[in-house]
Design a protein around this motif. Structure first.
Motif, short mmCIF file in Angstrom:
data_model
loop_
_atom_site.label_atom_id
_atom_site.label_comp_id
_atom_site.label_asym_id
_atom_site.label_seq_id
_atom_site.Cartn_x
_atom_site.Cartn_y
_atom_site.Cartn_z
N SER A 1 -8.04 12.21 6.91
CA SER A 1 -6.83 11.68 7.54
C SER A 1 -6.68 10.17 7.46
O SER A 1 -5.62 9.64 7.80
N THR A 2 -7.73 9.45 7.01
CA THR A 2 -7.56 8.00 6.81
C THR A 2 -6.57 7.72 5.68
O THR A 2 -6.12 6.59 5.51
N PHE A 3 -6.23 8.76 4.91
CA PHE A 3 -5.27 8.65 3.81
C PHE A 3 -3.83 8.63 4.33
O PHE A 3 -2.91 8.15 3.65
N LYS A 4 -3.62 9.15 5.54
CA LYS A 4 -2.26 9.36 6.06
C LYS A 4 -1.46 8.08 6.24
O LYS A 4 -0.26 8.05 5.91
N PRO A 5 -2.02 6.98 6.75
CA PRO A 5 -1.22 5.76 6.88
C PRO A 5 -0.67 5.27 5.53
O PRO A 5 0.45 4.75 5.47
N PHE A 6 -1.46 5.46 4.47
CA PHE A 6 -0.99 5.02 3.14
C PHE A 6 0.08 5.96 2.60
O PHE A 6 1.00 5.53 1.91
N MET A 7 -0.05 7.24 2.93
CA MET A 7 1.00 8.19 2.57
C MET A 7 2.30 7.84 3.29
O MET A 7 3.39 7.87 2.69
N ALA A 8 2.20 7.51 4.58
CA ALA A 8 3.39 7.15 5.35
C ALA A 8 4.04 5.89 4.79
O ALA A 8 5.28 5.80 4.67
N LEU A 9 3.23 4.90 4.42
CA LEU A 9 3.77 3.66 3.85
C LEU A 9 4.45 3.94 2.51
O LEU A 9 5.51 3.38 2.21
N ALA A 10 3.85 4.83 1.71
CA ALA A 10 4.47 5.20 0.43
C ALA A 10 5.84 5.83 0.66
O ALA A 10 6.80 5.54 -0.06
N ALA A 11 5.93 6.69 1.67
CA ALA A 11 7.21 7.35 1.98
C ALA A 11 8.27 6.34 2.36
O ALA A 11 9.44 6.45 1.96
N LEU A 12 7.89 5.30 3.15
CA LEU A 12 8.84 4.27 3.54
C LEU A 12 9.27 3.45 2.34
O LEU A 12 10.48 3.15 2.17
N GLU A 13 8.32 3.05 1.52
CA GLU A 13 8.64 2.21 0.36
C GLU A 13 9.50 2.94 -0.66
O GLU A 13 10.34 2.33 -1.33
N MET A 14 9.30 4.25 -0.78
CA MET A 14 10.06 5.03 -1.77
C MET A 14 11.35 5.60 -1.20
O MET A 14 12.10 6.26 -1.91
N GLY A 15 11.57 5.38 0.08
CA GLY A 15 12.79 5.89 0.69
C GLY A 15 12.76 7.38 0.97
O GLY A 15 13.81 8.00 1.14
N LYS A 16 11.56 7.97 1.01
CA LYS A 16 11.44 9.40 1.26
C LYS A 16 11.52 9.73 2.76
O LYS A 16 11.77 10.87 3.13
#
Length: 636
Positions: free
Chosen positions: A327-342
């Protein structure tokens, strides 16, 4: 009839023969004179040099190896003087008899004889060769009383490498060992053969290996006149050696020691980084080993114990161990979603506790789900369902591209070892990676269902603790990434000049400030009201963090019960953090192998490290598991 003798004819023949002999002698004399002129005049310089070479021997003088200190001047590697018993073969007569007689005075074992023979094969007979090292004062006194019996044998003072903190930071510092054929090839490739004449040891890994040519120094020489038998007559000239350069590290030895104590007998790793420079504050791989064992040649028993130990203490887990990030991967996944507009921060999903994809159901750790979940709640309470759906929406290649920009699946280039192979790349899965990884066409195809578990840090994901720490430091530093490094200054021993290892950004990810703020606010929430709250309860500083648990093997739908599973099959515990949250000075990643839940095993270690680094104090009991945290961690 009479036989008449002609005196004139005989005289002519005699004169001819005499003249021929004179011409022959003159010709031979001219040849000798010419040869003499060629050797004595034309080739004078050449043969004079050869004669000098035969008369004069150059004996190398090994330089003092550079010292390694931490950021506060604490010595981590230095040299000390000790007495050695040495034999000069050309002056000792019968070597076997000499050594046998010596063994009656000084303890000389079979391993000493074996090493002496090997060194003698490599040396010249006018050089002194150690038969015993590190003599005690009593042994020196015993030999001194009997010295008259042993011509060509003497006691000399030599320098030896020592690691005064023993096991502390051993994977970062490395160790030295005897030069092998592989080392010689490396030296030849670097065109450093002349500077290693007389040198027996070389850096084998860690800083000792990476900075070998800085630490080694410049070899000196002594010109010695020798006779035809190779015996030394007198010293003609001495060129003193130049000590190797010293290394001043970014590492904090006390922080390192406290961290290693926090792990106790548990396997794992911690990497702490200064976000604004990339300087390593602590680099722990547990269990450790004592580098002093290697200095004079490790014994077979010690090597077998280290090599065969089930916990593999020789492996540097910080840079060579690759683990799912959980789950330490989740903050980076969330940031990717914001940056990509997902996704937007307020966009929420209804979590029933599972996500159905095709014929497979991906379950959340919390039975019944988390209800309505937005991005903040998805990080603070570690909602798996949120990231199952997000990973499916983003697609594997978009995930891989973004995570690659944070350094996942790439070597960091940390200054440990001598080449890139000293550090593992880990695995950043993508369609291209799978095509290259597998041989059969049916194995090379990426299936959409494989993307789902990638979103929660499982599946093919496998990263080193230092990659996770670097990504956390980059997030703490608002998207500006530095190369992790251990050396802050290289100190020139000749001039005293300090050469700064300039921290240079690898890249600026150009992340949007508002997106970073969303993630950072959620990470603070983790330690205030989420899965890290118990570990950071009462902290006088504000810390951001994220717990994680990584499966070692598939439960195949069964519920995870730690006590019912073999220790080596239990989940890995992870935790990432940085503090203070508003102006971070430390960022770290913790991994405890088979430690179970991150809040139970990994987060308390992080709290202990931060308490010391930020407050200078050592929290009591932080090295122990916190059973009460298990309940909270089920949400992870």
């Amino acid at each position: 009839m009479g036989n008449f003798h002609n005196p004139e004819a005989d005289l002519d023949r005699f004169r001819f023969r005499l003249g021929f002999a004179a011409v022959f002698v003159l010709f031979a004399f001219c040849l000798l004179l010419g040869r003499f002129f060629w050797l004595q005049v034309i080739q004078h310089d050449f043969y004079q040099t050869r004669a000098e070479d035969n008369r004069i021997a150059l004996i190398p003088i090994v330089p003092n190896r550079g010292v390694i200190t931490d950021r506060n001047g604490v010595v981590l590697a230095h040299n000390y003087s000790a007495f050695t018993l040495e034999i000069t073969p050309s002056r000792a007569g019968d070597l076997e008899e000499t050594i046998t007689a010596l063994s009656e005075v000084i303890d000389i074992q079979a391993k000493d004889r074996k090493r002496f023979k090997r060194l003698m094969d490599e040396a010249k007979n006018f050089e002194s060769i150690p038969i015993r090292t590190r003599l005690s004062d009593a042994e020196v006194a015993m030999f001194a009383a009997q010295r008259y019996r042993f011509p060509g044998v003497e006691v000399k003072a030599r320098l030896f490498r020592q690691y005064p903190l023993n096991n502390v930071a051993s994977h970062a510092i490395g160790y030295i060992g005897r030069i092998t054929d592989r080392d010689l090839k490396w030296i030849e490739e670097a065109e450093k053969q002349a500077n290693y004449k007389g040198t027996d040891h070389i850096g084998k890994n860690g800083l000792e290996q990476h900075y070998e040519f800085e630490l080694h120094g410049e070899t000196g020489y002594e010109e010695v006149e020798i006779d035809a038998g190779g015996r030394a007559l007198r010293s003609l000239k001495r060129i003193p050696p130049v000590s190797g350069n010293n290394l001043s590290l970014t590492l904090d030895a006390k922080l390192q020691e406290i961290t290693e104590l926090a792990f106790g007998d548990r396997k794992g790793s911690l990497v702490a980084i200064e976000p604004s420079t990339g300087g390593i504050l602590a680099l722990v791989s547990n269990p450790t080993y004592d580098p002093n064992l290697f200095v004079d040649g490790i014994t077979p028993d010690n090597w077998k114990e280290l090599n065969d130990h089930p916990s593999k203490p020789m492996i540097n887990r910080a840079i060579n161990g690759a683990y799912p990030p959980g789950s330490t991967f989740k903050p980076f996944m969330a940031l990717a979603a914001l940056e990509m507009g997902k996704r937007t921060p307020g966009q929420a999903i209804s979590d029933p506790g599972y996500f159905n994809f095709g014929n497979h159901q991906f379950r959340d750790d919390k039975k019944g789900g988390h209800g309505m979940v937005d991005m903040y709640k998805s990080i603070v309470h570690s909602c798996d369902t949120y990231y199952y759906i997000l990973a499916n929406d983003m697609g594997i290649d978009n995930i891989a591209k973004f995570m690659g920009s944070f350094g996942f699946g790439q070597r960091t280039g940390i200054d440990l070892g001598k080449d890139d192979l000293s550090e593992s790349k880990g695995v950043l899965p993508s369609q291209e990676w799978k095509r290259q990884r597998f041989k059969k066409p049916e194995q090379q195809k990426w299936y959409a269902g494989e993307t789902i578990s990638i979103g929660i840090g499982q599946g093919y994901n496998a990263y080193t603790p230092i990659q996770l720490a670097q990504a956390t430091a980059t997030l703490a530093n608002n998207g500006v990434m530095f190369r992790p490094h251990l050396v802050r200054h290289i100190v020139d021993t000749k001039t005293g000049e300090k050469r700064l290892v300039e921290p240079k950004p690898i890249r600026d990810l150009q992340l949007k400030a508002q997106n970073i703020e969303v993630i950072r606010r959620a990470l603070v929430g983790v330690n205030k009201e989420g899965t890290g709250a118990r570990a950071f309860a009462g902290a006088p500083y504000e810390a951001a963090g994220k717990t994680g648990t990584a499966q070692v093997y598939s439960l195949k739908g069964a519920q995870y019960k730690e006590g019912a599973i073999k220790k080596e099959l239990r989940d890995h515990a992870l935790f990432i953090a940085y503090a203070p949250a508003d102006k971070p000075t430390i960022a770290l990643a913790v991994l405890v192998e088979n430690g179970g839940f991150g809040a139970q095993s990994a987060a308390p270690i992080a709290r202990m490290v931060m308490d010391y680094y930020l407050l200078g104090k050592l929290p009591a009991g932080a090295a122990k598991d916190d059973p009460a945290a298990i309940e909270e961690e089920h949400e992870e």
